[in-house]
Motif scaffolding. Structure first.
Motif, PDB file in Angstrom:
ATOM      1  N   VAL A  55     -64.341 -30.518 -39.427  1.00  0.00           N
ATOM      2  CA  VAL A  55     -63.063 -30.816 -40.068  1.00  0.00           C
ATOM      3  C   VAL A  55     -61.962 -30.940 -39.021  1.00  0.00           C
ATOM      4  CG1 VAL A  55     -63.724 -29.624 -42.190  1.00  0.00           C
ATOM      5  CG2 VAL A  55     -62.519 -28.369 -40.377  1.00  0.00           C
ATOM      6  N   PRO A  56     -60.875 -31.670 -39.355  1.00  0.00           N
ATOM      7  CA  PRO A  56     -59.703 -31.678 -38.480  1.00  0.00           C
ATOM      8  C   PRO A  56     -59.008 -30.313 -38.492  1.00  0.00           C
ATOM      9  CG  PRO A  56     -59.673 -33.534 -40.034  1.00  0.00           C
ATOM     10  CD  PRO A  56     -60.726 -32.581 -40.492  1.00  0.00           C
ATOM     11  N   ALA A  57     -58.322 -30.017 -37.415  1.00  0.00           N
ATOM     12  CA  ALA A  57     -57.575 -28.761 -37.351  1.00  0.00           C
ATOM     13  C   ALA A  57     -56.569 -28.689 -38.487  1.00  0.00           C
ATOM     14  CB  ALA A  57     -56.857 -28.658 -36.004  1.00  0.00           C
ATOM     15  N   GLY A  58     -56.463 -27.513 -39.097  1.00  0.00           N
ATOM     16  CA  GLY A  58     -55.543 -27.313 -40.209  1.00  0.00           C
ATOM     17  C   GLY A  58     -56.167 -27.516 -41.570  1.00  0.00           C
ATOM     18  N   THR A  59     -57.467 -27.837 -41.608  1.00  0.00           N
ATOM     19  CA  THR A  59     -58.148 -28.035 -42.889  1.00  0.00           C
ATOM     20  C   THR A  59     -58.439 -26.694 -43.554  1.00  0.00           C
ATOM     21  OG1 THR A  59     -59.170 -30.086 -42.105  1.00  0.00           O
ATOM     22  CG2 THR A  59     -60.185 -29.014 -44.008  1.00  0.00           C
ATOM     23  N   LYS A  60     -58.163 -26.608 -44.834  1.00  0.00           N
ATOM     24  CA  LYS A  60     -58.486 -25.418 -45.614  1.00  0.00           C
ATOM     25  C   LYS A  60     -59.896 -25.577 -46.171  1.00  0.00           C
ATOM     26  CE  LYS A  60     -56.892 -22.744 -49.620  1.00  0.00           C
ATOM     27  NZ  LYS A  60     -55.867 -22.678 -50.692  1.00  0.00           N
ATOM     28  N   VAL A  61     -60.769 -24.635 -45.844  1.00  0.00           N
ATOM     29  CA  VAL A  61     -62.172 -24.702 -46.268  1.00  0.00           C
ATOM     30  C   VAL A  61     -62.452 -23.556 -47.231  1.00  0.00           C
ATOM     31  CG1 VAL A  61     -64.584 -24.718 -45.534  1.00  0.00           C
ATOM     32  CG2 VAL A  61     -62.823 -25.710 -44.056  1.00  0.00           C
ATOM     33  N   THR A 110     -58.882 -21.080 -43.051  1.00  0.00           N
ATOM     34  CA  THR A 110     -58.266 -22.238 -42.390  1.00  0.00           C
ATOM     35  C   THR A 110     -58.338 -21.989 -40.893  1.00  0.00           C
ATOM     36  OG1 THR A 110     -56.751 -22.510 -44.258  1.00  0.00           O
ATOM     37  CG2 THR A 110     -56.223 -23.725 -42.264  1.00  0.00           C
ATOM     38  N   PRO A 111     -59.457 -22.311 -40.287  1.00  0.00           N
ATOM     39  CA  PRO A 111     -59.640 -21.964 -38.873  1.00  0.00           C
ATOM     40  C   PRO A 111     -58.848 -22.885 -37.946  1.00  0.00           C
ATOM     41  CG  PRO A 111     -61.518 -23.210 -39.651  1.00  0.00           C
ATOM     42  CD  PRO A 111     -60.636 -22.997 -40.838  1.00  0.00           C
ATOM     43  N   SER A 112     -58.350 -22.319 -36.869  1.00  0.00           N
ATOM     44  CA  SER A 112     -57.666 -23.117 -35.850  1.00  0.00           C
ATOM     45  C   SER A 112     -58.634 -23.558 -34.757  1.00  0.00           C
ATOM     46  CB  SER A 112     -56.527 -22.309 -35.221  1.00  0.00           C
ATOM     47  OG  SER A 112     -57.014 -21.080 -34.686  1.00  0.00           O
ATOM     48  N   ASP A 113     -59.759 -22.835 -34.650  1.00  0.00           N
ATOM     49  CA  ASP A 113     -60.794 -23.169 -33.679  1.00  0.00           C
ATOM     50  C   ASP A 113     -62.150 -23.144 -34.379  1.00  0.00           C
ATOM     51  OD1 ASP A 113     -59.058 -23.241 -31.300  1.00  0.00           O
ATOM     52  OD2 ASP A 113     -58.877 -21.086 -31.622  1.00  0.00           O
ATOM     53  N   SER A 114     -63.126 -23.738 -33.708  1.00  0.00           N
ATOM     54  CA  SER A 114     -64.483 -23.729 -34.266  1.00  0.00           C
ATOM     55  C   SER A 114     -64.975 -22.290 -34.383  1.00  0.00           C
ATOM     56  CB  SER A 114     -65.423 -24.534 -33.365  1.00  0.00           C
ATOM     57  OG  SER A 114     -65.024 -25.893 -33.316  1.00  0.00           O
ATOM     58  N   GLN A 115     -65.631 -21.994 -35.507  1.00  0.00           N
ATOM     59  CA  GLN A 115     -66.098 -20.640 -35.763  1.00  0.00           C
ATOM     60  C   GLN A 115     -67.442 -20.661 -36.482  1.00  0.00           C
ATOM     61  OE1 GLN A 115     -62.042 -19.159 -37.490  1.00  0.00           O
ATOM     62  NE2 GLN A 115     -63.122 -17.328 -36.802  1.00  0.00           N
ATOM     63  N   ALA A 116     -68.153 -19.534 -36.375  1.00  0.00           N
ATOM     64  CA  ALA A 116     -69.417 -19.358 -37.100  1.00  0.00           C
ATOM     65  C   ALA A 116     -69.465 -17.932 -37.622  1.00  0.00           C
ATOM     66  CB  ALA A 116     -70.607 -19.651 -36.183  1.00  0.00           C
ATOM     67  N   LEU A 135     -73.035 -19.680 -41.441  1.00  0.00           N
ATOM     68  CA  LEU A 135     -72.078 -20.690 -41.899  1.00  0.00           C
ATOM     69  C   LEU A 135     -71.160 -21.028 -40.731  1.00  0.00           C
ATOM     70  CD1 LEU A 135     -71.063 -19.177 -45.358  1.00  0.00           C
ATOM     71  CD2 LEU A 135     -72.881 -20.810 -44.881  1.00  0.00           C
ATOM     72  N   SER A 136     -70.974 -22.316 -40.451  1.00  0.00           N
ATOM     73  CA  SER A 136     -70.176 -22.694 -39.285  1.00  0.00           C
ATOM     74  C   SER A 136     -69.222 -23.829 -39.627  1.00  0.00           C
ATOM     75  CB  SER A 136     -71.077 -23.114 -38.120  1.00  0.00           C
ATOM     76  OG  SER A 136     -71.819 -24.272 -38.440  1.00  0.00           O
ATOM     77  N   ILE A 137     -68.082 -23.798 -38.959  1.00  0.00           N
ATOM     78  CA  ILE A 137     -67.065 -24.844 -39.088  1.00  0.00           C
ATOM     79  C   ILE A 137     -66.708 -25.326 -37.685  1.00  0.00           C
ATOM     80  CG2 ILE A 137     -64.750 -25.433 -39.876  1.00  0.00           C
ATOM     81  CD1 ILE A 137     -64.927 -23.201 -41.903  1.00  0.00           C
ATOM     82  N   GLN A 138     -66.919 -26.597 -37.435  1.00  0.00           N
ATOM     83  CA  GLN A 138     -66.503 -27.194 -36.173  1.00  0.00           C
ATOM     84  C   GLN A 138     -65.144 -27.852 -36.382  1.00  0.00           C
ATOM     85  OE1 GLN A 138     -69.167 -30.071 -34.484  1.00  0.00           O
ATOM     86  NE2 GLN A 138     -67.869 -30.481 -32.715  1.00  0.00           N
ATOM     87  N   VAL A 139     -64.171 -27.414 -35.609  1.00  0.00           N
ATOM     88  CA  VAL A 139     -62.805 -27.894 -35.771  1.00  0.00           C
ATOM     89  C   VAL A 139     -62.505 -28.952 -34.720  1.00  0.00           C
ATOM     90  CG1 VAL A 139     -60.364 -27.256 -35.746  1.00  0.00           C
ATOM     91  CG2 VAL A 139     -62.054 -25.705 -36.753  1.00  0.00           C
ATOM     92  N   LEU A 140     -62.078 -30.117 -35.175  1.00  0.00           N
ATOM     93  CA  LEU A 140     -61.660 -31.189 -34.272  1.00  0.00           C
ATOM     94  C   LEU A 140     -60.167 -31.045 -34.015  1.00  0.00           C
ATOM     95  CD1 LEU A 140     -63.542 -34.221 -35.872  1.00  0.00           C
ATOM     96  CD2 LEU A 140     -64.301 -32.756 -33.997  1.00  0.00           C
ATOM     97  N   PRO A 141     -59.748 -30.837 -32.777  1.00  0.00           N
ATOM     98  CA  PRO A 141     -58.325 -30.625 -32.506  1.00  0.00           C
ATOM     99  C   PRO A 141     -57.503 -31.879 -32.786  1.00  0.00           C
ATOM    100  CG  PRO A 141     -59.539 -30.912 -30.456  1.00  0.00           C
ATOM    101  CD  PRO A 141     -60.572 -30.830 -31.549  1.00  0.00           C
ATOM    102  N   ASN A 142     -56.274 -31.659 -33.193  1.00  0.00           N
ATOM    103  CA  ASN A 142     -55.318 -32.760 -33.376  1.00  0.00           C
ATOM    104  C   ASN A 142     -54.647 -32.997 -32.032  1.00  0.00           C
ATOM    105  OD1 ASN A 142     -53.356 -34.559 -34.060  1.00  0.00           O
ATOM    106  ND2 ASN A 142     -52.397 -33.297 -35.631  1.00  0.00           N
TER     107      ASN A 142
END
Length: 454
Positions: A55-61, A110-116, A135-142
């Motif tokens: 997801v892009p940075a700032g996305t609420k998951v 709402t992660p600011s960085d990639s997390q697992a 469960l992991s979220i890869q964050v694409l920086p803006n």
């Protein structure tokens, strides 16, 4: 329901026994509901049956977790293992695929960085999940816009020329506005926007007409390209590019061809003047790097990064060295106008040192540019004096005697007398000079690193 059984024989029956079937808690399915930030210009969506999203940075998951049973505890442990960073899921009854279920759990992040996160389930009997689930979220920086000059850069023009500035600006989520900011002489900065674009790229062009500026030889114009996009916080974000320089040269310097025979005849008599000119050119170039270094610190400051003392000291040392070099140049100047320009340049350099000590980077850049502009004016004035000398020599060759020509030349020649020292003191001076030269080289090397254009 437990299975009840007993053993029966002709003579004996056992007690009743029960077999109870149990299940370890288990994740059956996980869905991710994505609420994108406004800058991404994307519609919200749900990714079904997944344990990984990008997801892009700032996305609420929002993760919806369907379990095989109710549990006493549902936790997500971060990779760091820090208990404080664990996210505990909240249980809720709800509808999943149209079926009411009491085993639906969810958590929002709402992660600011990639997390697992590692899923840890514990039921009422203390049993845990047998199978590990991550469960992991890869964050694409803006990222800020990328600015690339396709035409221009540093240039030298005449007072009648036009300078074409072209740049390509790209961004991962779209550029909303872009343009150039230029400062001519001591005037206030001027913003000139490029054509707007809703896409992720702008190819901009701007024309700078130096005739309309009423430019004169030695004038200086500085400029940089800027672009605006939407930052992770949903607000407009401005990115400023590297600084470039356009100076105005004497018009005659463009079309006046050199005479090889004349140049050869004058080579020996002008060798010292050429050396002094080279020294003056080096001083001007170093002053330009000081301006670029200060501007780069200002760009960092705009991004919330305060300049450190070491970088400020490097620029101050370079400016101090520039003052010393200018004082050496002034000793060989005889023309009053050149002396005045050099004095103004020195005054501006001292102001730069004062501003750096505060530190007031905006004031430091302004005074450093004034110093550079005065160095350019001094260089332009020296060119005009030199040209006048050559014209006078040419006229005298046909209308005056050799004695008259020699008198005109002597009026413009630089004083070549140098003070002589004893051999021992000269050797000591050379050693000190070598040490000082080594320190100056280190300062200039670090200055060039700070002045790198990106």
């Amino acid at each position: 329901v437990p299975l009840t059984y007993r053993i029966e024989t002709e003579n004996w029956n056992s007690d009743d026994y029960q077999i109870a079937i149990y299940q370890h808690p288990e994740l059956l399915r996980s869905d991710a509901i994505l609420e994108f930030p406004s800058y991404a210009s994307r519609a919200d969506r749900t990714v079904e049956d997944t344990v990984k999203v990008t997801v892009p940075a700032g996305t609420k998951v929002k993760w919806n977790l369907l379990l095989n049973k109710q549990v006493a505890s549902c936790q997500l442990l971060a990779e760091s293992g820090d208990a404080e960073s664990c996210l505990k899921a909240k249980t809720q009854s709800g509808v999943f695929d149209g079926v009411d279920t009491p085993t639906l759990y969810s958590f929002v992040v709402t992660p600011s960085d990639s997390q697992a996160w590692q899923l840890e389930l514990v039921d009422a009997d203390g049993r845990t999940n047998e199978h590990s689930v991550t469960l992991s979220i890869q964050v694409l920086p803006n990222n800020p816009p990328k600015i690339k000059l396709t035409a221009a850069g540093d240039r030298t023009v005449s007072a009648l020329q036009e300078a074409i500035i072209e740049a390509q600006i790209t961004d991962d989520y779209g550029v909303h506005e872009a343009g150039i900011t230029y400062t001519f002489g001591d005037q206030e900065p001027v913003d000139v926007p490029f054509s707007a674009s809703a896409s992720g790229e702008i190819n901009g062009q701007s024309k700078l007409d130096f005739e309309s500026f009423q430019a004169e030889p030695g004038d200086l114009l500085t400029y940089h390209v800027w672009a605006k996009d939407i930052g992770p916080d949903g607000k407009s974000r401005r990115t400023d590019g590297s600084m470039f320089f356009i100076d105005v040269r004497p018009f005659e310097e463009i079309y006046r061809p050199g005479d090889p025979a004349e140049q050869q005849q004058q080579q020996q008599s002008e060798s010292q003047s050429e050396s002094q000119a080279q020294q003056a050119e080096e001083a001007a170039n170093e002053q330009k790097e000081i301006i670029s270094a200060i501007w780069n610190l200002m760009r960092q400051q705009m991004r919330g990064i305060e300049p450190n003392e070491e970088d400020l000291q490097v620029i101050s040392d370079a400016q101090s060295a520039g003052i010393e070099k200018l004082e050496e140049i002034v000793q060989n100047l005889q023309d009053e106008s050149s002396q005045a320009f050099a004095a103004d340049a020195r005054k501006a350099m001292l102001s730069t040192l004062d501003a750096l000590a505060q530190p007031e980077l905006s004031d430091a850049k302004r005074s450093a540019q004034q110093a550079y502009a005065n160095l350019l004016k001094r260089r332009s004035n020296e060119f005009q004096v030199s040209q006048q000398q050559q014209q006078q020599q040419s006229q005298s060759s046909s209308s005056s005697s050799q004695a008259q020509r020699q008198q005109q030349i002597e009026q413009l020649e630089l004083d070549q007398e140098q003070e002589r020292f004893e051999t021992q003191s000269q050797a000591e001076t050379q050693t000190e000079e070598q040490q000082q030269a080594s320190e100056d080289r280190q300062v200039l090397s670090r200055l060039r690193e700070l002045a790198v254009r990106s």
